[in-house]
Design an enzyme around this catalytic site. Structure first.
Site, PDB file in Angstrom:
ATOM      1  N   CYS A 152     -13.576 -35.789  93.867  1.00 13.04           N
ATOM      2  CA  CYS A 152     -13.596 -37.176  93.399  1.00 13.04           C
ATOM      3  C   CYS A 152     -14.122 -37.265  91.963  1.00 13.04           C
ATOM      4  O   CYS A 152     -13.692 -38.139  91.197  1.00 13.04           O
ATOM      5  CB  CYS A 152     -14.472 -38.035  94.300  1.00 13.04           C
ATOM      6  SG  CYS A 152     -13.723 -38.449  95.889  1.00 13.04           S
ATOM      7  N   HIS A 170      -8.726 -41.471 101.113  1.00 14.20           N
ATOM      8  CA  HIS A 170      -7.917 -40.848 100.064  1.00 14.20           C
ATOM      9  C   HIS A 170      -7.475 -39.468 100.550  1.00 14.20           C
ATOM     10  O   HIS A 170      -8.204 -38.801 101.304  1.00 14.20           O
ATOM     11  CB  HIS A 170      -8.723 -40.654  98.771  1.00 14.20           C
ATOM     12  CG  HIS A 170      -8.779 -41.844  97.885  1.00 14.20           C
ATOM     13  ND1 HIS A 170      -9.866 -42.113  97.085  1.00 14.20           N
ATOM     14  CD2 HIS A 170      -7.873 -42.825  97.625  1.00 14.20           C
ATOM     15  CE1 HIS A 170      -9.646 -43.212  96.394  1.00 14.20           C
ATOM     16  NE2 HIS A 170      -8.440 -43.661  96.696  1.00 14.20           N
TER      17      HIS A 170
END
Length: 280
Positions: A273, A179
């Site tokens: 996150c 990511h």
């Protein structure tokens, strides 16, 4: 490409902006499958420690003056603790997530309901796979958008239309940094930190051209997800193991705040996150 900002003097004041974050406790956290290189199915997880570490992160935000909305975790969704992936919110508009892997697909609806309950009802249903702020990082007036492992590049065009901001597409090539938020930290509207080796050559060139004074992370700091961090413009909340990045931030006038999320790292996540920012 127009560059953004030369390296600031240490005397430049760093003014924090009060933020609104959404978080989800790791009530059901487990490593039951492997969808990134950090995950080992069946790895032992100390849930009490995971919750204590998560709550330290939550309390850190509150102590820094930020608002935190806690959403209810859903049984059977062990990765819901990684709230950043649930959506992207800018200008009060929620661009919903669409997950790449079946194990996480139900999280999109869960976050849509949670954000609506928090009063965010301007929702745009995605057409293409995008994993929220995992790959869509708002940096001032632009959105830095990752692709390569999770988010479909076509979602970049959709995000630009929905969020009404230009989008800068960036290709990730190292599976450890699956990511964008594992390879880039947005420090302020005009400053970032990143790991060049996580990106394809063209994307490295784009970042170097736009952010010539960026903080360049070491491989060692990146390997503890040191770039998976949250900044309010002054305070940078990052993994405590990323000592080199913390020192560089302090040198540039930021206030690094280290936190230990070692249990949640077993699922491939760090402070960012676990944190979805709501931008009114």
């Amino acid at each position: 490409m127009t560059s953004v900002l030369s390296r600031p003097s240490e005397t430049v004041p760093r003014n924090p902006t009060r933020r609104h974050y959404v978080m989800c406790p790791p009530t059901h956290f487990a490593v039951e499958y492997a969808i990134n290189p950090w995950m080992t199915p069946g790895a032992a997880v100390d849930l009490d420690l995971a919750f204590a570490q998560w709550d330290t992160l939550r309390r850190t935000y509150v102590e820094l003056g930020h608002e935190v909305t806690v959403v209810e975790p859903v049984p059977g969704l062990p990765d819901m603790v990684y709230a950043a992936n649930g959506a992207t919110v800018a200008g009060g508009i929620v661009y919903g997530a669409m997950f790449r892997y079946a194990e996480r697909v139900p999280e999109a609806a869960a976050y849509r309901l949670a954000l609506a309950a928090a009063g965010l009802t301007r929702f745009a249903e995605p057409t293409f796979v995008n994993e929220g702020e995992g790959d869509l990082l708002v940096a001032g007036e632009v959105v830095l958008a990752g692709s390569g492992f999770r988010t479909d590049p076509r979602a970049h065009v959709e995000a630009a239309r929905v969020l009404r901001r230009p989008v800068l597409g960036l290709e990730l090539v190292d599976p450890r940094y699956y990511h964008l938020d594992t390879a880039v930290t947005v420090l302020s509207d005009t400053e970032i930190a990143y790991l060049p080796g996580a990106f394809a050559p063209r994307s490295r060139g784009v970042l170097a051209g736009r952010y010539p004074a960026a903080v360049i992370a070491s491989a060692e700091d990146a390997a503890v997800l040191g770039l998976n961090a949250v900044s309010d413009g002054r305070h940078v909340v990052l993994p405590s193991a990323a000592a080199g990045l913390a020192a560089e931030y302090a040198d540039r006038g930021f206030s690094p705040v280290g936190v230990d999320l070692s249990e949640l790292l077993k699922g491939g996540g760090g402070p960012k996150c676990c944190t979805l920012e709501v931008r009114a």
